[in-house]
Design an enzyme around this catalytic site. Structure first.
Site, mmCIF file in Angstrom:
data_model
loop_
_atom_site.group_PDB
_atom_site.id
_atom_site.type_symbol
_atom_site.label_atom_id
_atom_site.label_comp_id
_atom_site.label_asym_id
_atom_site.label_seq_id
_atom_site.Cartn_x
_atom_site.Cartn_y
_atom_site.Cartn_z
ATOM 1 N N LYS A 157 70.496 55.103 19.382
ATOM 2 C CA LYS A 157 69.516 56.152 19.714
ATOM 3 C C LYS A 157 68.924 56.824 18.472
ATOM 4 C CE LYS A 157 70.845 57.424 24.340
ATOM 5 N NZ LYS A 157 71.036 58.566 25.219
ATOM 6 N N ASP A 166 66.035 62.236 28.853
ATOM 7 C CA ASP A 166 67.239 62.754 29.528
ATOM 8 C C ASP A 166 67.087 64.209 29.982
ATOM 9 O OD1 ASP A 166 68.829 60.494 29.536
ATOM 10 O OD2 ASP A 166 69.822 60.968 27.642
HETATM 11 P P1 NAP Z 1 78.620 62.198 23.366
HETATM 12 O O1 NAP Z 1 77.396 62.286 22.535
HETATM 13 O O2 NAP Z 1 79.754 61.320 22.938
HETATM 14 O O3 NAP Z 1 79.189 63.720 23.515
HETATM 15 C C1 NAP Z 1 80.366 63.981 24.216
HETATM 16 C C2 NAP Z 1 80.596 65.486 24.279
HETATM 17 O O4 NAP Z 1 81.722 65.728 25.114
HETATM 18 C C3 NAP Z 1 80.923 66.122 22.936
HETATM 19 O O5 NAP Z 1 80.437 67.431 22.927
HETATM 20 C C4 NAP Z 1 82.451 66.110 22.920
HETATM 21 O O6 NAP Z 1 83.008 67.146 22.143
HETATM 22 C C5 NAP Z 1 82.746 66.367 24.366
HETATM 23 N N1 NAP Z 1 84.024 65.789 24.797
HETATM 24 C C6 NAP Z 1 84.371 64.475 24.788
HETATM 25 N N2 NAP Z 1 85.602 64.325 25.302
HETATM 26 C C7 NAP Z 1 86.044 65.573 25.625
HETATM 27 C C8 NAP Z 1 87.257 66.072 26.178
HETATM 28 N N3 NAP Z 1 88.279 65.251 26.513
HETATM 29 N N4 NAP Z 1 87.369 67.399 26.365
HETATM 30 C C9 NAP Z 1 86.357 68.242 26.028
HETATM 31 N N5 NAP Z 1 85.184 67.830 25.494
HETATM 32 C C10 NAP Z 1 85.035 66.507 25.302
HETATM 33 O O7 NAP Z 1 78.276 61.758 24.859
HETATM 34 P P2 NAP Z 1 76.913 62.007 25.657
HETATM 35 O O8 NAP Z 1 76.002 60.880 25.438
HETATM 36 O O9 NAP Z 1 76.447 63.380 25.339
HETATM 37 O O10 NAP Z 1 77.410 61.900 27.180
HETATM 38 C C11 NAP Z 1 78.226 62.893 27.782
HETATM 39 C C12 NAP Z 1 78.453 62.554 29.245
HETATM 40 O O11 NAP Z 1 77.213 62.637 29.964
HETATM 41 C C13 NAP Z 1 78.978 61.128 29.470
HETATM 42 O O12 NAP Z 1 79.947 61.146 30.489
HETATM 43 C C14 NAP Z 1 77.754 60.370 29.945
HETATM 44 O O13 NAP Z 1 78.088 59.303 30.797
HETATM 45 C C15 NAP Z 1 77.002 61.454 30.698
HETATM 46 N N6 NAP Z 1 75.549 61.199 30.743
HETATM 47 C C16 NAP Z 1 74.958 61.139 31.966
HETATM 48 C C17 NAP Z 1 73.600 60.915 32.050
HETATM 49 C C18 NAP Z 1 72.924 60.863 33.395
HETATM 50 O O14 NAP Z 1 71.813 60.332 33.481
HETATM 51 N N7 NAP Z 1 73.523 61.405 34.429
HETATM 52 C C19 NAP Z 1 72.831 60.753 30.879
HETATM 53 C C20 NAP Z 1 73.469 60.828 29.646
HETATM 54 C C21 NAP Z 1 74.847 61.058 29.596
HETATM 55 P P3 NAP Z 1 83.154 67.049 20.535
HETATM 56 O O15 NAP Z 1 81.785 67.360 19.968
HETATM 57 O O16 NAP Z 1 84.149 68.097 20.192
HETATM 58 O O17 NAP Z 1 83.607 65.645 20.235
#
Ligand code: NAP
Length: 281
Positions: free
Chosen positions: A73, A109
């Protein structure tokens, strides 16, 4: 009845790694069928550091649109000719496509999330929001909620540095807060992967949830996450992550084809892929 691809069939794809789990082929191929377009959509695994190959495919192979996911990305954002203001602010793209000889990059998004709220009758304007997480999805959501007029956006994250960066996207109205602030919020958004798949965890204490609140989860597998189930039990309204998935893809479809996205057909295609293994709470 479709006769399958021909010499005139147009190609679109998602690039990422891993990619075989992607729902995008189901969503976009359903959209092409619903609109009668002679296009086909495939998932292409591309190793990290190779994003330039995808730009060549858009320029030289006539690929009409690419969805972009991890780990490309940010790299793709740096390679395109032009970014939308939202993609420029976030420093990432989730969609690239050719337009008048130039390669455009956009991030859909955040708008997809806000549309999914509005579809459920929730207007973010004037609301006090708490966003859990500060990763790529959380930042897109924070920026879009700011643009949609949220009054105050609290960001809760494990690592404070990520939270500060997310808050900087909406100066004045977005701040780093503790999880306890969720108890006072009108809208709570889980943008962490907590609750994904068979993970039974909650991203915050259920006692913070209650009537009068809206709880949204970006996680869409299962369709009813542990957080949404807890919110329902405590009398809060809920918004699942499937709507965001569909609406962000709808914006991509529209940008690539110039047609209105058949959101109903796309939602049905996504739901049918998730539902069989989606046990709910
Ligand atoms: P990402 O960039 O890896 O960010 C993950 C975030 O979650 C970070 O802030 C991380 O904290 C936090 N995190 C991870 N594991 C955690 C835990 N066990 N406890 C507390 N905080 C935790 O991921 P992303 O792309 O933003 O995606 C996040 C979620 O949204 C995923 O599940 C993804 O599937 C979902 N999503 C859904 C859509 C949709 O269309 N519905 C679109 C995009 C994403 P740190 O910064 O401290 O590591």
């Amino acid at each position: 009845m479709s006769t399958g691809p021909s010499g005139r069939t147009e190609l679109a794809a998602v690039i990422g790694r891993p990619i075989r789990h992607s729902l995008s082929p189901a969503l976009f191929n359903a959209a092409f069928v619903a609109t009668g377009l002679d296009w086909v959509f495939v998932a292409l695994e591309l190793e990290e550091g190779r994003a330039a190959v995808a730009i060549d495919a858009l320029r030289h192979l006539g690929v009409r649109g690419l969805s972009v996911t991890m780990p490309h990305k940010a790299a793709m954002a740096a390679l395109v000719d032009e970014l939308t203001p939202t993609a420029a602010a976030l420093g990432v793209v989730n969609s690239v496509f050719p337009r008048h000889g130039r390669i455009m990059g956009t991030s859909t998004d955040g708008d997809g999330f806000v549309d999914s709220l509005r579809e459920e009758g929730v207007d973010p304007e004037g609301l006090s929001v708490v966003v859990l997480g500060a990763g790529g999805a959380a930042r897109a959501v924070v920026l879009a909620l700011g643009q949609a007029g949220a009054r105050r956006i609290g960001i809760v994250n494990r690592s404070p540095q990520g939270a500060e960066q997310a808050a900087a996207l909406v100066p004045e109205r977005a701040h780093v807060v503790s999880a306890q602030a969720a108890g006072e919020a009108d809208l709570i958004v889980n943008a962490t992967p907590v609750g994904l798949g068979s993970d039974p965890s909650l991203p915050l204490e259920a006692s913070l949830l209650g009537p009068g609140q809206v709880v949204a989860d970006l996680v869409y597998h299962p369709l009813v996450t542990p957080l949404l189930a807890a919110a329902q039990r405590r009398g809060a309204r809920t918004v699942g992550g499937l709507g965001m998935l569909v609406h962000q893809a709808g914006y991509q479809f529209q940008a690539w084809t110039g047609l209105e996205a058949p959101l109903g057909a796309m939602a049905e295609a996504a739901r049918s892929r998730i539902a069989p293994s989606s046990s709910g709470a």
